[in-house]
Scaffold this motif. Structure first.
Motif, PDB file in Angstrom:
ATOM      1  N   ARG A 105      32.600   1.848 -44.659  1.00 55.51           N
ATOM      2  CA  ARG A 105      33.141   1.571 -43.321  1.00 55.51           C
ATOM      3  C   ARG A 105      33.441   2.865 -42.574  1.00 55.51           C
ATOM      4  O   ARG A 105      33.141   2.987 -41.396  1.00 55.51           O
ATOM      5  N   TRP A 161      30.239   4.549 -41.456  1.00 57.67           N
ATOM      6  CA  TRP A 161      29.622   3.787 -40.372  1.00 57.67           C
ATOM      7  C   TRP A 161      30.396   3.990 -39.064  1.00 57.67           C
ATOM      8  O   TRP A 161      29.781   4.197 -38.015  1.00 57.67           O
ATOM      9  N   ASP A 162      31.711   3.943 -39.138  1.00 61.76           N
ATOM     10  CA  ASP A 162      32.523   4.164 -37.928  1.00 61.76           C
ATOM     11  C   ASP A 162      32.322   5.564 -37.369  1.00 61.76           C
ATOM     12  O   ASP A 162      32.255   5.747 -36.161  1.00 61.76           O
ATOM     13  N   GLY A 196      29.292   3.638 -35.349  1.00 63.28           N
ATOM     14  CA  GLY A 196      30.170   2.767 -34.568  1.00 63.28           C
ATOM     15  C   GLY A 196      30.574   3.313 -33.216  1.00 63.28           C
ATOM     16  O   GLY A 196      30.715   2.565 -32.250  1.00 63.28           O
ATOM     17  N   SER A 222      30.194  -0.962 -31.093  1.00 63.33           N
ATOM     18  CA  SER A 222      30.378  -2.159 -31.899  1.00 63.33           C
ATOM     19  C   SER A 222      31.429  -1.878 -32.960  1.00 63.33           C
ATOM     20  O   SER A 222      31.558  -0.755 -33.437  1.00 63.33           O
ATOM     21  N   GLU A 223      32.173  -2.902 -33.328  1.00 59.60           N
ATOM     22  CA  GLU A 223      33.218  -2.738 -34.333  1.00 59.60           C
ATOM     23  C   GLU A 223      32.682  -2.746 -35.753  1.00 59.60           C
ATOM     24  O   GLU A 223      33.331  -2.254 -36.658  1.00 59.60           O
ATOM     25  N   ARG A 224      31.511  -3.323 -35.952  1.00 57.60           N
ATOM     26  CA  ARG A 224      30.927  -3.437 -37.286  1.00 57.60           C
ATOM     27  C   ARG A 224      29.413  -3.544 -37.150  1.00 57.60           C
ATOM     28  O   ARG A 224      28.896  -3.751 -36.053  1.00 57.60           O
ATOM     29  N   PRO A 225      28.680  -3.407 -38.246  1.00 57.75           N
ATOM     30  CA  PRO A 225      27.232  -3.638 -38.175  1.00 57.75           C
ATOM     31  C   PRO A 225      26.943  -5.059 -37.697  1.00 57.75           C
ATOM     32  O   PRO A 225      27.675  -5.998 -38.025  1.00 57.75           O
ATOM     33  N   GLN A 226      25.898  -5.210 -36.912  1.00 56.23           N
ATOM     34  CA  GLN A 226      25.564  -6.502 -36.320  1.00 56.23           C
ATOM     35  C   GLN A 226      24.297  -7.078 -36.940  1.00 56.23           C
ATOM     36  O   GLN A 226      23.384  -6.336 -37.311  1.00 56.23           O
ATOM     37  N   VAL A 277      26.302  -9.748 -42.520  1.00 54.29           N
ATOM     38  CA  VAL A 277      27.204  -8.648 -42.858  1.00 54.29           C
ATOM     39  C   VAL A 277      28.413  -9.225 -43.573  1.00 54.29           C
ATOM     40  O   VAL A 277      29.186  -9.979 -42.988  1.00 54.29           O
ATOM     41  N   HIS A 301      31.881  -8.419 -44.966  1.00 51.82           N
ATOM     42  CA  HIS A 301      32.866  -7.348 -44.798  1.00 51.82           C
ATOM     43  C   HIS A 301      34.110  -7.553 -45.652  1.00 51.82           C
ATOM     44  O   HIS A 301      35.067  -6.812 -45.529  1.00 51.82           O
ATOM     45  N   TYR A 340      30.958  -2.242 -46.217  1.00 52.48           N
ATOM     46  CA  TYR A 340      30.200  -3.390 -45.708  1.00 52.48           C
ATOM     47  C   TYR A 340      29.055  -3.634 -46.671  1.00 52.48           C
ATOM     48  O   TYR A 340      28.442  -2.698 -47.186  1.00 52.48           O
TER      49      TYR A 340
END
Length: 195
Positions: A95, A98-99, A103, A108-112, A131, A133, A146
């Motif tokens: 996470r 990714w952030d 991100g 986006s708040e998370r992978p889509q 995804v 989480h 994730y």
């Protein structure tokens, strides 16, 4: 039986240590992948799906590939329409990583679902189908990773504008194109002839 009073599940320093150990293990046992966030250009209002998508960015991050015996899924399937390859794979990504890298730019708040992952090891694209989480489930009251369930992506003439030669070459190879060669010549009768 009550929990031990000497151990707390929500100490931030312990959560950070746990997350640092996960990131380090991803760097040791993982693979470099490129994460490509999908940008929807136009939407079909009737069916609620995208008509056209484009991919403008490719972010290199590390990911752990679950499964030790190769890709999962149904594998290669022979049908009356030819050969279909139905490979699936699960990626585990941090996470925090990714952030930090994706991100912020992806808004986006998370992978889509619908985003792509390019795996240079196999030179293939995988589409994020789901995804997860919450796995592992709140160890130390924290969710550090994730888990992306992905399927082999079938290129459908989307636009890739990324600064990566491997990805650009795959786009050129998979794009619909027609090569037309016109040559002119004059026949003995004085007419122009096209080959």
């Amino acid at each position: 039986m009550p929990r031990n009073v000497y151990f707390s599940q929500a100490v931030r320093s312990e959560q950070n240590l746990y997350e640092d150990l996960i990131i380090e293990s991803l760097k040791i046992y993982g693979q470099d992948i490129y994460y490509l966030p999908r940008e929807i250009v136009s939407t079909d209002d009737l069916l609620g799906e995208d008509r056209a998508s484009k991919f403008d960015d490719a972010f290199m991050i590390e990911a752990y590939i679950e499964g030790t015996e190769g890709f999962e899924g149904q594998g290669d399937l022979y049908s009356k329409f030819g050969l279909e390859v139905r490979d699936e794979v699960n990626f585990v990504i941090s996470r925090r990583i990714w952030d930090r890298y994706v991100g912020i730019d992806a808004d986006s708040e998370r992978p889509q679902e619908g985003d792509l992952i390019f795996l240079p090891l196999s030179n293939k694209f995988f589409e994020v189908m789901f995804v997860e989480h919450e796995q592992p489930f709140y160890q130390l009251s924290n969710l550090p990773v994730y888990r992306l369930q992905c399927a082999l992506y079938e290129y459908n003439d989307e636009d890739f504008d990324v600064n990566n030669d491997d990805i650009s070459q795959l786009e050129r190879d998979g794009a619909f194109r027609y090569e037309l060669t016109l040559q002119t010549g004059i026949t003995a009768a004085g007419k122009v002839e096209l080959d």
